[in-house]
Motif scaffolding. Structure first.
Motif, PDB file in Angstrom:
ATOM      1  N   ILE B   4     -12.874  -8.311   5.143  1.00  0.00           N
ATOM      2  CA  ILE B   4     -12.117  -9.466   4.649  1.00  0.00           C
ATOM      3  C   ILE B   4     -10.841  -9.026   3.934  1.00  0.00           C
ATOM      4  CG2 ILE B   4     -12.241 -11.566   3.242  1.00  0.00           C
ATOM      5  CD1 ILE B   4     -14.299 -11.727   5.303  1.00  0.00           C
ATOM      6  N   GLY B   5     -10.984  -8.039   3.042  1.00  0.00           N
ATOM      7  CA  GLY B   5      -9.838  -7.587   2.267  1.00  0.00           C
ATOM      8  C   GLY B   5      -8.670  -7.162   3.142  1.00  0.00           C
ATOM      9  N   PRO B   6      -8.882  -6.165   4.028  1.00  0.00           N
ATOM     10  CA  PRO B   6      -7.789  -5.744   4.894  1.00  0.00           C
ATOM     11  C   PRO B   6      -7.267  -6.894   5.770  1.00  0.00           C
ATOM     12  CG  PRO B   6      -9.657  -4.234   5.073  1.00  0.00           C
ATOM     13  CD  PRO B   6     -10.085  -5.346   4.193  1.00  0.00           C
ATOM     14  N   ALA B   7      -8.173  -7.780   6.202  1.00  0.00           N
ATOM     15  CA  ALA B   7      -7.736  -8.877   7.052  1.00  0.00           C
ATOM     16  C   ALA B   7      -6.776  -9.771   6.293  1.00  0.00           C
ATOM     17  CB  ALA B   7      -8.942  -9.690   7.534  1.00  0.00           C
ATOM     18  N   LEU B   8      -7.080 -10.040   5.028  1.00  0.00           N
ATOM     19  CA  LEU B   8      -6.184 -10.876   4.232  1.00  0.00           C
ATOM     20  C   LEU B   8      -4.892 -10.127   3.934  1.00  0.00           C
ATOM     21  CD1 LEU B   8      -8.682 -12.628   1.812  1.00  0.00           C
ATOM     22  CD2 LEU B   8      -7.533 -13.553   3.836  1.00  0.00           C
ATOM     23  N   ALA B   9      -4.996  -8.820   3.691  1.00  0.00           N
ATOM     24  CA  ALA B   9      -3.803  -8.015   3.455  1.00  0.00           C
ATOM     25  C   ALA B   9      -2.878  -8.099   4.671  1.00  0.00           C
ATOM     26  CB  ALA B   9      -4.189  -6.572   3.172  1.00  0.00           C
ATOM     27  N   GLY B  10      -3.489  -8.152   5.864  1.00  0.00           N
ATOM     28  CA  GLY B  10      -2.707  -8.301   7.083  1.00  0.00           C
ATOM     29  C   GLY B  10      -1.881  -9.571   7.068  1.00  0.00           C
ATOM     30  N   PHE B  11      -2.433 -10.634   6.500  1.00  0.00           N
ATOM     31  CA  PHE B  11      -1.688 -11.895   6.441  1.00  0.00           C
ATOM     32  C   PHE B  11      -0.452 -11.764   5.565  1.00  0.00           C
ATOM     33  CE2 PHE B  11      -5.436 -14.144   8.110  1.00  0.00           C
ATOM     34  CZ  PHE B  11      -4.775 -14.882   9.079  1.00  0.00           C
ATOM     35  N   SER B  12      -0.569 -10.952   4.506  1.00  0.00           N
ATOM     36  CA  SER B  12       0.609 -10.809   3.654  1.00  0.00           C
ATOM     37  C   SER B  12       1.721 -10.112   4.430  1.00  0.00           C
ATOM     38  CB  SER B  12       0.256 -10.056   2.371  1.00  0.00           C
ATOM     39  OG  SER B  12      -0.007  -8.708   2.688  1.00  0.00           O
ATOM     40  N   VAL B  13       1.341  -9.239   5.372  1.00  0.00           N
ATOM     41  CA  VAL B  13       2.343  -8.628   6.251  1.00  0.00           C
ATOM     42  C   VAL B  13       2.915  -9.697   7.181  1.00  0.00           C
ATOM     43  CG1 VAL B  13       2.731  -6.942   8.095  1.00  0.00           C
ATOM     44  CG2 VAL B  13       1.209  -6.381   6.192  1.00  0.00           C
ATOM     45  N   ALA B  14       2.021 -10.471   7.777  1.00  0.00           N
ATOM     46  CA  ALA B  14       2.456 -11.439   8.777  1.00  0.00           C
ATOM     47  C   ALA B  14       3.323 -12.543   8.175  1.00  0.00           C
ATOM     48  CB  ALA B  14       1.244 -12.046   9.475  1.00  0.00           C
ATOM     49  N   PHE B  15       3.108 -12.834   6.893  1.00  0.00           N
ATOM     50  CA  PHE B  15       3.843 -13.947   6.284  1.00  0.00           C
ATOM     51  C   PHE B  15       5.133 -13.520   5.586  1.00  0.00           C
ATOM     52  CE2 PHE B  15      -0.044 -16.615   6.635  1.00  0.00           C
ATOM     53  CZ  PHE B  15       0.569 -17.670   7.297  1.00  0.00           C
ATOM     54  N   GLU B  16       5.473 -12.240   5.657  1.00  0.00           N
ATOM     55  CA  GLU B  16       6.770 -11.837   5.119  1.00  0.00           C
ATOM     56  C   GLU B  16       7.854 -12.602   5.865  1.00  0.00           C
ATOM     57  OE1 GLU B  16       7.378  -7.611   5.324  1.00  0.00           O
ATOM     58  OE2 GLU B  16       5.502  -7.281   4.231  1.00  0.00           O
ATOM     59  N   LEU B 346      -9.593   5.642  16.240  1.00  0.00           N
ATOM     60  CA  LEU B 346      -9.299   5.945  14.848  1.00  0.00           C
ATOM     61  C   LEU B 346      -8.252   5.028  14.237  1.00  0.00           C
ATOM     62  CD1 LEU B 346      -9.210   9.840  15.154  1.00  0.00           C
ATOM     63  CD2 LEU B 346     -11.125   8.366  14.520  1.00  0.00           C
ATOM     64  N   LEU B 347      -7.697   4.124  15.040  1.00  0.00           N
ATOM     65  CA  LEU B 347      -6.562   3.322  14.572  1.00  0.00           C
ATOM     66  C   LEU B 347      -6.884   2.521  13.323  1.00  0.00           C
ATOM     67  CD1 LEU B 347      -3.663   2.121  15.152  1.00  0.00           C
ATOM     68  CD2 LEU B 347      -4.876   0.239  16.198  1.00  0.00           C
ATOM     69  N   ILE B 348      -8.010   1.823  13.354  1.00  0.00           N
ATOM     70  CA  ILE B 348      -8.311   0.926  12.239  1.00  0.00           C
ATOM     71  C   ILE B 348      -8.441   1.678  10.929  1.00  0.00           C
ATOM     72  CG2 ILE B 348     -10.815   0.950  12.677  1.00  0.00           C
ATOM     73  CD1 ILE B 348     -10.761  -2.046  11.885  1.00  0.00           C
ATOM     74  N   GLY B 349      -8.911   2.922  10.979  1.00  0.00           N
ATOM     75  CA  GLY B 349      -9.008   3.718   9.767  1.00  0.00           C
ATOM     76  C   GLY B 349      -7.659   4.269   9.340  1.00  0.00           C
ATOM     77  N   GLN B 350      -6.859   4.711  10.322  1.00  0.00           N
ATOM     78  CA  GLN B 350      -5.604   5.380   9.988  1.00  0.00           C
ATOM     79  C   GLN B 350      -4.477   4.406   9.650  1.00  0.00           C
ATOM     80  OE1 GLN B 350      -5.056   7.732  13.487  1.00  0.00           O
ATOM     81  NE2 GLN B 350      -6.253   9.463  12.714  1.00  0.00           N
ATOM     82  N   HIS B 351      -4.429   3.288  10.371  1.00  0.00           N
ATOM     83  CA  HIS B 351      -3.333   2.336  10.174  1.00  0.00           C
ATOM     84  C   HIS B 351      -3.875   0.916  10.019  1.00  0.00           C
ATOM     85  CE1 HIS B 351      -0.318   5.343  11.317  1.00  0.00           C
ATOM     86  NE2 HIS B 351      -1.135   5.688  12.298  1.00  0.00           N
ATOM     87  N   PRO B 352      -4.627   0.654   8.944  1.00  0.00           N
ATOM     88  CA  PRO B 352      -5.191  -0.696   8.820  1.00  0.00           C
ATOM     89  C   PRO B 352      -4.109  -1.777   8.749  1.00  0.00           C
ATOM     90  CG  PRO B 352      -5.473   0.568   6.794  1.00  0.00           C
ATOM     91  CD  PRO B 352      -4.977   1.514   7.821  1.00  0.00           C
ATOM     92  N   ASP B 353      -2.932  -1.416   8.185  1.00  0.00           N
ATOM     93  CA  ASP B 353      -1.871  -2.418   8.085  1.00  0.00           C
ATOM     94  C   ASP B 353      -1.409  -2.869   9.455  1.00  0.00           C
ATOM     95  OD1 ASP B 353      -1.052   0.254   8.311  1.00  0.00           O
ATOM     96  OD2 ASP B 353       1.017  -0.301   7.845  1.00  0.00           O
ATOM     97  N   VAL B 354      -1.280  -1.896  10.394  1.00  0.00           N
ATOM     98  CA  VAL B 354      -0.836  -2.252  11.739  1.00  0.00           C
ATOM     99  C   VAL B 354      -1.930  -3.048  12.448  1.00  0.00           C
ATOM    100  CG1 VAL B 354      -0.232  -1.345  14.000  1.00  0.00           C
ATOM    101  CG2 VAL B 354       0.731  -0.314  11.956  1.00  0.00           C
ATOM    102  N   TRP B 356      -4.374  -4.933  11.284  1.00  0.00           N
ATOM    103  CA  TRP B 356      -4.527  -6.322  10.835  1.00  0.00           C
ATOM    104  C   TRP B 356      -3.230  -7.093  10.924  1.00  0.00           C
ATOM    105  CZ3 TRP B 356      -9.084  -7.990  11.169  1.00  0.00           C
ATOM    106  CH2 TRP B 356     -10.173  -7.125  10.949  1.00  0.00           C
ATOM    107  N   GLY B 357      -2.119  -6.369  10.773  1.00  0.00           N
ATOM    108  CA  GLY B 357      -0.828  -7.047  10.934  1.00  0.00           C
ATOM    109  C   GLY B 357      -0.709  -7.646  12.321  1.00  0.00           C
ATOM    110  N   VAL B 358      -1.097  -6.869  13.335  1.00  0.00           N
ATOM    111  CA  VAL B 358      -1.027  -7.350  14.709  1.00  0.00           C
ATOM    112  C   VAL B 358      -1.950  -8.547  14.898  1.00  0.00           C
ATOM    113  CG1 VAL B 358      -1.555  -6.778  17.102  1.00  0.00           C
ATOM    114  CG2 VAL B 358      -0.402  -5.116  15.673  1.00  0.00           C
ATOM    115  N   ILE B 359      -3.189  -8.395  14.450  1.00  0.00           N
ATOM    116  CA  ILE B 359      -4.156  -9.469  14.624  1.00  0.00           C
ATOM    117  C   ILE B 359      -3.670 -10.746  13.951  1.00  0.00           C
ATOM    118  CG2 ILE B 359      -6.548 -10.161  14.220  1.00  0.00           C
ATOM    119  CD1 ILE B 359      -7.030  -7.655  15.389  1.00  0.00           C
ATOM    120  N   ASP B 360      -3.260 -10.602  12.692  1.00  0.00           N
ATOM    121  CA  ASP B 360      -2.866 -11.794  11.949  1.00  0.00           C
ATOM    122  C   ASP B 360      -1.580 -12.394  12.476  1.00  0.00           C
ATOM    123  OD1 ASP B 360      -5.123 -11.431  10.499  1.00  0.00           O
ATOM    124  OD2 ASP B 360      -4.152 -10.411   8.829  1.00  0.00           O
TER     125      ASP B 360
END
Lengths: 327, 509, 166
Positions: B4-16, B346-354, B356-360
């Motif tokens: 949940i945490g990283p997923a929500l963090a992804g939204f903060s990327v998407a909503f910039e 390994l992507l989700i571990g290495q680049h969680p921002d990317v 979740w950013g993509v998903i969101d």
């Protein structure tokens, strides 16, 4: 009345055609000064594969020194023969390039009968690009830890990245020499082969190191052997096939080609631009990161290398007594 | 693992703000190329790739994903309004969507497609968030034998499309399968049915077949029907679905979301199969299946929801396994690599921002599409107010130029005209183009995976039954065929519902 | 409202739906596809069928041809009770004209650039086929040709063969 209008338009058409040339399209003929428009690089395999990535990396690096945009067009089919033939059959004005591979020129002819295959005299080699090595991998869940385990297992099926590829040749030679009852299952490129391997649909496969690396790092695939002359730094614990007693050395090389008859000035411009591009730090970093070495021979050594490799492979196949050609 | 945490963090990327702008740009551009037949999302993304080098990886991917989404929706617009399906996954939409437009319900069709896409996308994103690792593993258990079984099931479902008879659909499907074999053999590269032509060595492009049979064929047919008269354009109707439309369609949207999510995970053919399965499910569940092919809103809602859910879940294999599920995903893969990010386990571990950013960003893209579609549908449906005598030439023009742009080939333009004539003739004799086009798409998958399977099984056909998934799928095929045969037999005793076999003028039982 | 909509629907149906088989044309179509199926099957046989463990390039086309032949026969049997007459009318000539104009358009496209064939095609379809007034046709033609140029060549950067270059 309508007819008169149509006739008038038709008349105008003829008149306009007489005075001006047609611009653009697939057969643009205006070659004065090079480049006069974007130089299109055809990658004769599907987007996302290693050919595509190298093609895009080169295209990106070459845009600046060439002074024009270099769009990449993917034209997959028949191990690259489809895209290759199309570009080599187009007009040699330098605005259409194709990235070709060693396997298409040196291995495919040994595997596939194509009376219309690409010939060396149809192309102008612009520049050699890269050398990539192959690795034999099994899924992490496989009981086999060494090549000896694998070939001792009895009947097996192996995935190849297509008929007439280095992946098929390396395995045909290896399993042929080991006298295993092995069936090849051709897939269309690296990604589907890895998919099948991860799902244990096939027992083993040979893929390029760049394609295998993320999966090997993640522990999803286990490397058993490489097919280079010497060990690969990235996989220094993995023996070469030669060390294991199988004289199988197969690699993949890529180069840029244009249709035969390319004007020397255009060729020189292109070669200069590619040479500059190959020094681009982003390009070299990309190669390193993906375990790709630059092919450093001069451009005129490309065709002799490919011809020698073709003969060499044919000899090994004949000596090993395997039937490589699609039976 | 906390998702949940990283997923929500992804939204903060998407909503910039900048990313919202890139998303809007991508969606708009995507819609434009989706509306134009020929230029698909894959080609557009490839063209725009160099522009994205200079921007942040997350922004770049957000824009590219927007193109992917927008194009999906743009394709729906032309499928519904002009019967021009630009993507294999919108072929099914063209069947009932176009009939809805002819009945003055274009706004309802486009609106329900937008709503369905949004809901399907949302469901798939939720699934992706919580089930990705699980589903990714399941995707791997699909090998060549499973794809063979799936494709067989697909071909079978193809015959349920529209309102035609089964025999006619079967023949159309067979023609589609035969056309799919034109070109180089996918396994050993032998040329087949190419008559020595280099243009045919590539095989025939999907766009050529679909645009010819559907778009041009329909126009030629109407030329003859309306000869001498200037036909009244269909009524435009409301620009948005009514309450009743929504009530009719909501169950279809729900089922489509699930079907799309599940099938979208399968690399290769997932989105097309999902739209097909969703359509077949709706037709089977309907109280009155004869409405399908004549403008049933469920026939638009189900498949459109499914293909969008599938588009989202097709990111699962890319992001969790490093395997691109389709051509557009492959370009995304390349885009990520060129930005120095390797999609893989390994992507989700290495680049969680990317990750979740993509998903969101897809979520945001869907939301933007939904918001944009409210005013846009009102504008798009006005196309229908244009007189046929003017609209037809313009449609023909866009189709011809669009087909040329696929691979800069005059041969393809000639081919689309030939397929147009074939589409016209098929309509004259009561054969529907839908089964042909979809069988054409599934044909290559079926042949390739069948031949790979036979090699894996060392020539033993019984191997298909010995694997759980392919066994079950093929069992389902057998059951469907047997049930259909029995049902027809019992029907025939009372009222004969095979249209072709009826000697008299009665059409409906 | 619903009633009304249904009426519209039925009206439209009658207009657009082809005679759903049952006619002589269906029989002709079945015979033609039967012939194509047989021909394809025969060609596939010549491509080397291979074995089940090593399927050759001809195996799959052969299977498809068989399906095609069988479904053609099924359709032919069903169409056996043909009662309707041939639905091809004089109106079919317009279809021929339309189709030929598309072929001609494609033929001219790379030879003389896309602008003139586009204008000619539009004029033909608008005036001769569509029976639109001349002024309307001219306006639409000029507008659409210019729009196509701006959209494809200028905005999307597609390299269409063209006479006018900037």
């Amino acid at each position: 009345m309508h007819r008169r209008i149509v006739a008038l338009l038709a008349g105008t058409a003829v008149a306009l055609t007489a005075c001006g040339g047609v611009q653009g399209g697939s057969a643009a003929r205006d070659a004065a000064g090079f480049p006069t428009k974007p130089v299109e690089l055809t990658v004769p395999s599907s987007a996302g594969g290693s050919s595509d990535l190298i093609g895009r990396a080169v295209a990106r690096a070459v845009e600046k020194p060439l002074g024009t945009s270099v769009p990449v067009v993917n034209k997959p089919g028949a191990n690259g023969a489809v895209g290759g033939k199309e570009v080599l059959g187009s007009s040699p004005d330098g605005h259409r390039l194709v990235m070709l591979f060693k396997s298409l020129m040196s291995i495919t002819p040994l595997a596939v009968d194509d009376p219309d295959a690409i010939r060396f005299d149809q192309m102008t080699v612009v520049a050699p690009l890269t050398v990539e090595d192959y690795v034999l991998v099994v899924p992490a869940a496989s009981p086999h830890r060494t090549v000896a385990d694998l070939v001792g297992a009895g009947r097996l099926s192996y995935g190849t990245t297509g008929a007439g590829t280095g992946s098929q040749l390396a395995q045909a030679l290896l399993f042929g020499a080991a006298k295993v009852d092995a069936t090849d299952v051709p897939f269309d490129g690296g990604a589907p082969t890895i998919t099948a391997l991860l799902g244990s649909q096939v027992d083993a496969a040979v893929i390029q190191i760049a394609e295998a690396a993320p999966q090997v790092d993640a522990g999803a695939l286990r490397p058993l052997a490489v097919f280079s002359e010497a060990r690969i730094p990235f996989l220094k614990d993995v023996p070469t096939a030669k060390e294991l007693g199988y004289d199988v050395v197969v690699d993949q090389r890529r180069f840029l080609a244009a249709p035969a008859g390319l004007a020397p000035e255009a060729l020189a411009t292109l070669q200069k631009a590619v040479a500059t591009a190959q020094q681009d730090p982003r390009y070299t970093e990309f190669l390193e990161k993906n375990y790709i070495s630059p092919w450093t021979d001069p451009a005129d050594q490309v065709i002799p290398h490919l011809e020698a490799a073709k003969k060499g492979y044919a000899d090994v196949i004949a000596a090993s007594g395997i039937t490589f050609k699609e039976s | 693992m906390d998702v949940i945490g990283p997923a929500l963090a992804g939204f903060s990327v998407a909503f910039e703000p900048a990313n919202l702008l890139y998303c809007l740009l991508g969606v708009t551009l995507g819609m434009l190329v989706g509306v134009l037949p020929g230029l698909g999302p894959a080609a557009t993304i490839a063209v725009l790739l160099p522009i994205t080098y200079t921007i942040e990886p997350a922004s770049a991917i957000i824009m590219l994903a927007g193109i992917f989404y927008g194009a999906q929706y743009g394709g729906t617009i032309t499928s519904v309004l002009l019967r021009l399906p630009g993507e294999a996954s919108t072929v099914v939409t063209a069947i009932d969507g176009y009939q809805m437009a002819r009945n003055g319900r274009a706004g309802a069709a486009l609106g329900i497609a937008a709503i369905g896409s949004f809901i399907g996308g949302t469901v798939a994103i939720l699934g992706l968030t919580f089930l990705a690792p699980l589903v990714a593993g399941a995707a791997l258990s699909f090998g060549p034998p499973e794809y063979t079984a799936l494709a067989v099931l697909g071909i079978l479902l193809v015959t349920t499309l529209g309102g035609g008879s089964v025999r006619a659909s079967l023949l159309a499907a067979a023609i589609g399968l035969l056309l799919a074999t034109v070109g180089r053999d996918p396994i050993v590269a032998t040329e087949r049915f190419t008559f020595g032509s280099d243009e045919l060595a590539d095989g025939i492009d999907f766009v050529v077949v679909a645009m010819g049979l559907f778009g041009i064929g329909e126009i030629l047919f109407n030329l003859e029907q309306h000869r001498g008269t200037n036909p009244k354009p269909p009524p435009i109707g409301r620009a948005w679905p009514s309450r009743q439309d929504w009530r009719d369609a909501r169950a279809a949207v729900g089922r489509g979301s699930v079907v799309g999510f599940v099938l979208g995970v399968l690399p290769g053919g997932g989105a097309t199969m999902s739209s097909l399965v969703a359509y077949a499910v709706e037709k089977r569940r309907a109280k009155d299946p004869s409405r399908f092919g004549k403008g049933a809103i469920e026939g638009v809602a189900g498949p459109e929801t499914a293909n969008n859910a599938a588009a989202t879940s097709s990111f699962i294999p890319l992001l969790t396994l490093g395997i691109p599920a389709n051509g557009t995903m492959a370009i995304m893969f390349g885009a990520l690599l060129l930005h120095g990010i390797t999609p893989g386990p390994l992507l989700i571990g290495q680049h969680p921002d990317v990750f979740w950013g993509v998903i969101d960003s897809m979520y945001v893209g869907n939301l933007l599409l939904l918001i944009m579609s409210v005013p846009l549908i009102g504008i798009f449906v006005r196309v229908l107010a244009v007189r046929t005598a003017i609209l037809a030439p313009l449609t023909v023009l866009i189709t011809m130029i669009g087909v040329y742009t696929v691979r800069m080939s005059v041969f393809d333009m000639l081919a689309v005209a030939v397929f147009g004539v074939l589409g016209y003739l098929m309509k004259k004799v009561g054969l529907e183009p839908g089964p042909l086009v979809l069988a054409f798409v599934l044909g290559t998958l079926l042949e390739t995976s069948f031949r790979q399977s036979m090699r894996i099984f060392h020539g033993d056909l019984a191997g298909f039954a010995g694997r759980p998934i392919s066994g079950v799928l093929l069992g389902a095929v057998v059951v469907i065929v047997v049930v259909a045969a029995l049902r027809r037999r019992s029907h025939r005793k009372t009222v004969d519902n095979d249209v072709l076999a009826v000697p008299g003028p009665t059409k409906e039982p | 409202m619903d009633q009304e909509q249904e009426e519209v629907q039925e009206e439209v149906q009658e207009q657009v739906t082809a005679p759903a088989g049952r006619s002589r044309t269906t029989a002709v179509a079945a015979v033609v596809s039967l012939a194509v199926g047989l021909l394809a099957g025969w060609t596939a046989w010549g491509m080397r069928v291979g074995t089940l463990s090593e399927p050759g390039p001809g195996l799959w086309p052969l299977v498809v041809s068989v399906v095609m032949v069988l479904s053609s026969v099924a359709l032919l049997v069903a169409a056996g009770h043909a009662t309707e007459s041939d639905p091809f009318t004089r109106g079919s000539a317009v279809v021929l004209l339309g189709a030929v104009s598309l072929l001609a358009y494609a033929w001219a496209f790379e030879r003389i650039g896309f602008e003139i064939p586009t204008a000619l095609l539009l004029m033909l379809w608008l005036t001769v086929i569509g029976k639109e007034p001349l002024l309307t046709s001219l306006l639409v033609t000029v507008g659409a040709t210019a729009a196509a140029y701006l959209l494809f060549v200028v905005a999307l950067g597609v390299s269409l063969p063209r006479l006018i270059a900037f």
